[in-house]
Design a protein around this motif. Structure first.
Motif, mmCIF file in Angstrom:
data_model
loop_
_atom_site.group_PDB
_atom_site.id
_atom_site.type_symbol
_atom_site.label_atom_id
_atom_site.label_comp_id
_atom_site.label_asym_id
_atom_site.label_seq_id
_atom_site.Cartn_x
_atom_site.Cartn_y
_atom_site.Cartn_z
ATOM 1 N N GLY A 175 -63.727 -19.342 -48.631
ATOM 2 C CA GLY A 175 -63.822 -19.214 -47.251
ATOM 3 C C GLY A 175 -62.402 -18.948 -46.745
ATOM 4 N N LEU B 1 -61.125 -21.789 -43.762
ATOM 5 C CA LEU B 1 -62.666 -21.830 -43.462
ATOM 6 C C LEU B 1 -63.566 -22.327 -44.772
ATOM 7 C CD1 LEU B 1 -63.545 -18.817 -41.315
ATOM 8 C CD2 LEU B 1 -62.830 -21.232 -40.487
ATOM 9 N N GLY B 2 -62.916 -22.478 -45.844
ATOM 10 C CA GLY B 2 -63.488 -22.729 -46.923
ATOM 11 C C GLY B 2 -63.248 -24.383 -47.275
ATOM 12 N N PRO C 15 -66.457 -26.706 -46.137
ATOM 13 C CA PRO C 15 -67.857 -26.468 -46.595
ATOM 14 C C PRO C 15 -67.839 -26.899 -48.155
ATOM 15 C CG PRO C 15 -66.817 -24.252 -46.030
ATOM 16 C CD PRO C 15 -66.177 -25.368 -45.216
ATOM 17 N N TRP D 20 -73.212 -24.183 -54.606
ATOM 18 C CA TRP D 20 -73.172 -23.025 -53.508
ATOM 19 C C TRP D 20 -74.400 -22.801 -52.517
ATOM 20 C CZ3 TRP D 20 -68.779 -20.801 -52.970
ATOM 21 C CH2 TRP D 20 -67.716 -20.809 -53.806
ATOM 22 N N TRP E 146 -73.015 -25.109 -49.940
ATOM 23 C CA TRP E 146 -71.791 -24.393 -49.312
ATOM 24 C C TRP E 146 -72.196 -23.433 -48.277
ATOM 25 C CZ3 TRP E 146 -69.414 -19.832 -48.253
ATOM 26 C CH2 TRP E 146 -68.226 -19.822 -47.848
ATOM 27 N N ARG E 147 -73.441 -22.725 -48.464
ATOM 28 C CA ARG E 147 -73.857 -21.850 -47.653
ATOM 29 C C ARG E 147 -74.520 -22.324 -46.413
ATOM 30 N NH1 ARG E 147 -74.958 -19.218 -52.545
ATOM 31 N NH2 ARG E 147 -77.169 -20.145 -52.291
ATOM 32 N N PHE F 268 -72.372 -24.724 -44.027
ATOM 33 C CA PHE F 268 -71.172 -23.899 -43.853
ATOM 34 C C PHE F 268 -70.835 -24.544 -42.107
ATOM 35 C CE2 PHE F 268 -68.311 -20.618 -42.219
ATOM 36 C CZ PHE F 268 -67.554 -20.573 -43.262
ATOM 37 N N TRP F 269 -71.457 -24.145 -41.373
ATOM 38 C CA TRP F 269 -71.171 -24.539 -39.959
ATOM 39 C C TRP F 269 -70.929 -25.786 -39.636
ATOM 40 C CZ3 TRP F 269 -68.401 -20.693 -38.183
ATOM 41 C CH2 TRP F 269 -68.567 -19.470 -38.385
ATOM 42 N N GLN G 236 -67.614 -26.943 -40.797
ATOM 43 C CA GLN G 236 -66.610 -26.582 -40.109
ATOM 44 C C GLN G 236 -66.518 -27.592 -38.801
ATOM 45 O OE1 GLN G 236 -64.798 -24.667 -41.015
ATOM 46 N NE2 GLN G 236 -65.830 -23.101 -42.463
#
Length: 235
Positions: free
Chosen positions: A32, A36-37, A40, A76, A79-80, A83-84, A87
């Motif tokens: 990210g 940004l990583g 998540p 993962w 993570w996907r 994600f938001w 965040q």
């Protein structure tokens, strides 16, 4: 002797899993672009730990243990998909620390006779926010709720369970001290070990209870395990 060997095996498996989790977490942070990583990756890390502890609790109580993908796929996927959401949580946590840091800068210059009182208040708020920072991730991955609901659960949990909050802070402080004393542990376990300790603490403190009647082994294969456990845990 068999019990002792069993303990050694389980500890070895846990250490190996935390080591792999930390490496995958680092990849998630880098994926990210670091900024940004981080959120998540931390959410996915706690989701994997949560499922480990949840399956252990289910198996101990003779309840249905849901099938799960491998660590890599599970990490993962979260993570996907989160994600938001992650965040948003990370932004709130970071904003809180930014406000507290700004308050410290202002108070350092002095604003009159109330400076000591306000400085003490900022210290107390910093301790509370540190507890919130630790608790928010296990709560967010356990309850599929929007951010306002997650924030309410975290604040209530931090204030209503002061003993668990203090122990979580002690775990974080102790781990930071260990990092400073033995920096070589950072690339080995990183955030995985303290995250596991905090999650284990709340799972075994009754905060996230799993009634024996939650999902019996005899239940049908199509039972929505997560929905059933979440509904009972919120009661």
């Amino acid at each position: 002797m068999p019990a002792l060997v069993g303990w050694h095996v389980r500890i070895g498996e846990l250490v190996g899993r935390l080591f792999v989790l930390h490496l995958v977490w680092l990849l998630g942070v880098v994926a990210g672009g670091v900024i940004l990583g981080a959120a998540p990756a931390t959410m996915a890390l706690n989701a994997v730990i949560r499922r480990d502890l949840l399956n252990q609790a289910l198996d101990t109580r003779n309840l249905v243990v849901a099938e799960r993908p491998g660590l890599w796929q599970e990490f993962w996927r979260v993570w996907r998909t989160e994600f938001w959401h992650a965040q948003a949580i990370g932004a709130v946590v970071l904003a809180g620390w930014a406000v507290l840091g700004l308050d410290r800068l202002v108070l350092r210059g002095g604003i009159g006779e109330v400076t000591p009182w306000l400085s003490g208040l900022v210290v107390v708020l910093s301790v509370l926010w540190a507890a919130v920072t630790l608790i928010v991730w296990p709560v967010a991955v356990h309850f599929d709720e929007p951010l306002p609901r997650v924030a309410k659960l975290v604040v209530v949990l931090a204030l209503s369970r002061p003993a668990q909050s203090l122990v979580a802070l002690a775990v974080a402080a102790g781990w930071l001290g260990l990092w400073r004393a033995s920096p070589g542990l950072v690339p080995v376990f990183g955030v995985a070990l303290p995250a596991w300790c905090v999650a284990w603490l709340y799972w075994h403190s009754g905060v996230l209870p799993l009634p024996d009647s939650a999902v019996p082994v005899e239940a049908a294969d199509d039972v929505d395990i997560d929905a059933a456990i979440r509904a009972l845990a919120e009661r």
